[in-house]
Write a protein that holds these residues in place. Structure first.
Motif, PDB file in Angstrom:
ATOM      1  N   ILE A 159     -10.218   7.231  -8.793  1.00 41.06           N
ATOM      2  CA  ILE A 159      -9.025   6.686  -8.162  1.00 41.06           C
ATOM      3  C   ILE A 159      -9.454   5.905  -6.923  1.00 41.06           C
ATOM      4  CG2 ILE A 159      -6.828   7.204  -7.036  1.00 41.06           C
ATOM      5  CD1 ILE A 159      -6.797   7.823  -9.989  1.00 41.06           C
ATOM      6  N   VAL A 160      -9.010   4.666  -6.828  1.00 43.93           N
ATOM      7  CA  VAL A 160      -9.287   3.826  -5.664  1.00 43.93           C
ATOM      8  C   VAL A 160      -7.949   3.332  -5.130  1.00 43.93           C
ATOM      9  CG1 VAL A 160     -10.428   1.748  -4.806  1.00 43.93           C
ATOM     10  CG2 VAL A 160     -11.518   3.117  -6.590  1.00 43.93           C
ATOM     11  N   THR A 161      -7.740   3.466  -3.832  1.00 40.67           N
ATOM     12  CA  THR A 161      -6.443   3.110  -3.257  1.00 40.67           C
ATOM     13  C   THR A 161      -6.585   2.069  -2.156  1.00 40.67           C
ATOM     14  OG1 THR A 161      -6.525   4.872  -1.580  1.00 40.67           O
ATOM     15  CG2 THR A 161      -5.578   5.438  -3.728  1.00 40.67           C
ATOM     16  N   TYR A 162      -5.554   1.247  -2.047  1.00 34.77           N
ATOM     17  CA  TYR A 162      -5.439   0.275  -0.964  1.00 34.77           C
ATOM     18  C   TYR A 162      -3.990   0.280  -0.496  1.00 34.77           C
ATOM     19  CZ  TYR A 162      -9.969  -1.578  -2.366  1.00 34.77           C
ATOM     20  OH  TYR A 162     -11.304  -1.703  -2.671  1.00 34.77           O
ATOM     21  N   SER A 163      -3.801   0.164   0.808  1.00 35.41           N
ATOM     22  CA  SER A 163      -2.451   0.071   1.355  1.00 35.41           C
ATOM     23  C   SER A 163      -2.346  -1.162   2.236  1.00 35.41           C
ATOM     24  CB  SER A 163      -2.098   1.331   2.157  1.00 35.41           C
ATOM     25  OG  SER A 163      -1.912   2.439   1.293  1.00 35.41           O
ATOM     26  N   PHE A 164      -1.180  -1.792   2.188  1.00 38.02           N
ATOM     27  CA  PHE A 164      -0.958  -3.039   2.908  1.00 38.02           C
ATOM     28  C   PHE A 164       0.360  -2.967   3.670  1.00 38.02           C
ATOM     29  CE2 PHE A 164      -3.390  -3.854  -0.912  1.00 38.02           C
ATOM     30  CZ  PHE A 164      -4.455  -4.621  -0.452  1.00 38.02           C
TER      31      PHE A 164
END
Length: 229
Positions: free
Chosen positions: A126-131
């Protein structure tokens, strides 16, 4: 005369607007050597032994220009699109994603990478990014200035992690530095919750033994930037 001109202009405008959303993801897909097909970028990698790996990646088209996201996608295609010569059987790598939101301006993208290059089971990560309004943010960015996520969060999130893993789980493995916590590298915002993914990577049955404790943002209120510092 005016009616004819109006119809022609509308058709031209409609044609232009219908192709615009696809131009950026399609161009990026071609840049990494893939073909845009049915909302995913696809290619087949082959090594010197003629072993093939079918590679497919779905990604949010409205954020494909974001540098961190592009770097991640380039590494994904470079890793699986050029299989090592030690790979001895055909395999696959499939990247999918889900989008979560917080408020009207924060968007979290949760990628699930499911791959199989031989062995007893497929593997996943699982790889996450938040913007925040398309600007990439870190976990520490959510907190008031002077707070570091790895020191400020543990005493607050520990009860919620304990609830998720049960009383018999070794809580030290979910603390910063522990093999399951991975320094909170995978997280996302879902409504009014902070969700931690522990661990982010698994070798074995897909998503087996992966915990996602949910921490209400209200529990973080004393150190949460958006509630006032």
């Amino acid at each position: 005369m005016f009616r004819t001109i109006t119809v022609v202009l509308c058709l031209v405008a409609a044609g232009c607007s219908s192709t615009t959303p696809d131009e950026t993801p399609t161009a990026f897909c071609a840049e990494v050597g893939g073909t845009w097909d049915n909302d995913a970028c696809k290619l087949t990698g082959t090594n010197a032994k003629h072993i093939t790996v079918d590679v497919s990646a779905e990604y949010p088209t409205d954020l494909v220009d974001e540098p961190a996201l592009q770097d991640f996608l380039r590494k994904f295609f470079a890793t699986y699109g050029h299989p090592d010569d030690q790979v001895a059987q055909n395999g696959h790598a499939s990247l999918t994603y889900k989008t979560y939101t917080h408020g009207g301006h924060v968007k979290s993208i949760v990628f699930s990478n499911d791959w199989y290059l031989g062995g007893a089971h497929p593997n996943d990560e699982i790889v996450t990014y938040s913007f925040d309004d398309k600007k990439a943010i870190t976990l520490t960015d959510l907190l008031c200035p002077g707070n570091d996520a790895l020191t400020a969060l543990p005493p607050i999130v520990r009860p919620f992690i304990r609830q998720a893993i049960g009383e018999d789980g070794d809580i030290s493995r979910y603390e910063p530095g522990g093999d399951y916590a991975e320094n909170y590298k995978a997280w996302y915002l879902d409504g009014d919750d902070l969700v931690l993914v522990m661990p982010a990577s698994r070798f074995g049955p897909v998503h087996s033994g992966m915990w996602q404790p949910r921490i209400p943002l209200s529990a973080l209120r004393p150190i949460l930037r958006e509630t006032g510092c």
